[in-house]
Write a protein that holds these residues in place. Structure first.
Motif, PDB file in Angstrom:
ATOM      1  N   CYS A  41       0.828  -1.208   0.000  1.00  0.00           N
ATOM      2  CA  CYS A  41       0.000   0.000   0.000  1.00  0.00           C
ATOM      3  C   CYS A  41       0.864   1.260   0.000  1.00  0.00           C
ATOM      4  O   CYS A  41       0.619   2.202  -0.770  1.00  0.00           O
ATOM      5  CB  CYS A  41      -0.924   0.002   1.209  1.00  0.00           C
ATOM      6  N   SER A 235      -4.914   4.796   5.993  1.00  0.00           N
ATOM      7  CA  SER A 235      -3.489   4.895   5.665  1.00  0.00           C
ATOM      8  C   SER A 235      -2.570   5.067   6.865  1.00  0.00           C
ATOM      9  O   SER A 235      -1.350   4.929   6.734  1.00  0.00           O
ATOM     10  CB  SER A 235      -3.261   6.065   4.700  1.00  0.00           C
ATOM     11  N   TRP A 238      -0.003   2.325   7.487  1.00  0.00           N
ATOM     12  CA  TRP A 238       1.067   2.208   6.476  1.00  0.00           C
ATOM     13  C   TRP A 238       2.209   3.151   6.829  1.00  0.00           C
ATOM     14  O   TRP A 238       3.383   2.769   6.776  1.00  0.00           O
ATOM     15  CB  TRP A 238       0.563   2.576   5.084  1.00  0.00           C
TER      16      TRP A 238
END
Length: 364
Positions: A41, A235, A238
């Motif tokens: 990702c 996110s 990540w």
């Protein structure tokens, strides 16, 4: 590594806290499947953003839009670009510029420690220089996951030292401020803890910064009024995976500046948060504790409120921008009416930041 200074009520290393997954405040190693997911990702996102930035850089160059006065590199970090924006009437090496010292704002871009470069802040830097008459210097840093913590902190420290010693720049050394967006706000707060840097910085502005990786002061992901999820809801993991190596002390004040004590930072600070941003609470908690207010870090029900959206006390100002999400200053809206409103809110914020800076830098 710095020595960690925990504020009152904060967990010490080794103490279990229900808000974090690691019982020792040490970054755990994620399971293999989650590591692979974060890897693909984050790198996919990096490739997309890098291509977009190349297009933005070319477009702005061809249109002569928001261009810096000077692009330079320093021997201490020869691969990291520094973009300098002079206010109107000032150019490098001109006699008028050499005789006029300017209030200076050092800016650090965001991007989760893994994305972007200084060009993403060109419109902000242009506004602060042309409209508000600051010399603005926009910094780069090495990006995660190739360069995890603390490399970006060291990069920013080295570049600030080189910039402040650069005779080409008409810096008024009695009027220097530092700030950044998101990850850049974190790096600004971290770099300022170095006495050789902090002693030269009079004011600091972290804009929707991440300041707590331990989870002690972390807020909840919030859906905005129009139904959109928090920008970091998917996110966030990540970026944390890319920036923090397993075994890292999550309460190190260079990583989580919320653990820095008051004397480690400039005496004038302006924290900006966004209402529908998971990072809003931790920035609010940091602003409160630095201002000498009570902070209930472990009480997840305690959230920044609309009644407490703008205040200043003991040299610390807090402002929560209402109805906005993380990154709102840089993320265009698809709807024309919403985009017009976003631009107006952003321009108003730049003006408030500039006005506050002028007062902070003139203060004795």
């Amino acid at each position: 590594m710095s020595t960690t200074h925990a504020p009152p009520g904060a967990p010490s290393p080794g103490e279990r806290d229900p808000l974090i997954s690691s019982p020792t405040n040490i970054a755990p190693r994620l399971p293999l499947t989650r590591r692979l997911y974060a890897f693909f990702c984050l790198w996919g996102f990096k490739i997309f953003v890098n291509n977009a930035l190349r297009g933005l850089r070319l477009n702005n160059y061809l249109r002569s839009k928001d261009q810096p006065t000077l692009q330079t590199y320093y021997d201490v970090r020869p691969n990291l670009e520094v973009r300098v924006f002079f206010p109107p009437g000032h150019t490098p090496n001109s006699s008028s510029t050499k005789n006029t010292k300017l209030p200076t704002y050092l800016n650090i871009h965001g991007g989760g420690f893994a994305l972007c470069d200084p060009i993403v802040d060109d419109s902000f830097c242009t506004a602060m220089s042309r409209t508000h008459n600051f010399l603005v210097v926009s910094l780069s840093y090495s990006l995660a996951p190739i360069h995890p913590f603390p490399t970006p902190v060291h990069d920013i420290r080295a570049l600030i030292t080189a910039i402040l010693a650069d005779p080409r720049l008409p810096i008024d050394h009695d009027r220097i401020a530092l700030g950044g967006f998101s990850a850049g706000g974190n790096l600004a707060l971290s770099a300022a803890q170095d006495p050789s840097i902090g002693s030269k910085i009079k004011a600091i502005i972290p804009v929707y910064p991440v300041v707590d990786f331990s989870g002690r002061y972390k807020g909840k992901h919030r859906t905005s009024a129009d139904g959109r999820p928090d920008a970091l809801a998917r996110s966030g993991e990540w970026f944390s995976w890319g920036y923090i190596t397993p075994g890292q002390d999550l309460t190190d004040s260079l990583l989580s500046p919320v653990y820095a004590i008051r004397d480690m930072l400039p005496q004038r600070m302006f924290f900006v948060g966004a209402e529908f941003d998971v990072l809003c609470k931790e920035a609010w908690c940091m602003a409160k504790q630095l201002a000498g207010k009570e902070v209930k870090g472990g009480d997840d029900d305690e959230q920044p409120s609309r009644e407490d959206w703008d205040w200043e006390e003991n040299g610390v100002r807090w402002q929560m921008v209402l109805d906005q999400r993380h990154g709102f200053t840089h993320a265009p809206e698809r709807d024309a009416a919403k985009e017009k409103e976003r631009l107006e809110i952003t321009a108003r914020l730049w003006g408030e930041m500039a006005a506050w800076l002028r007062g902070a830098l003139e203060a004795s």
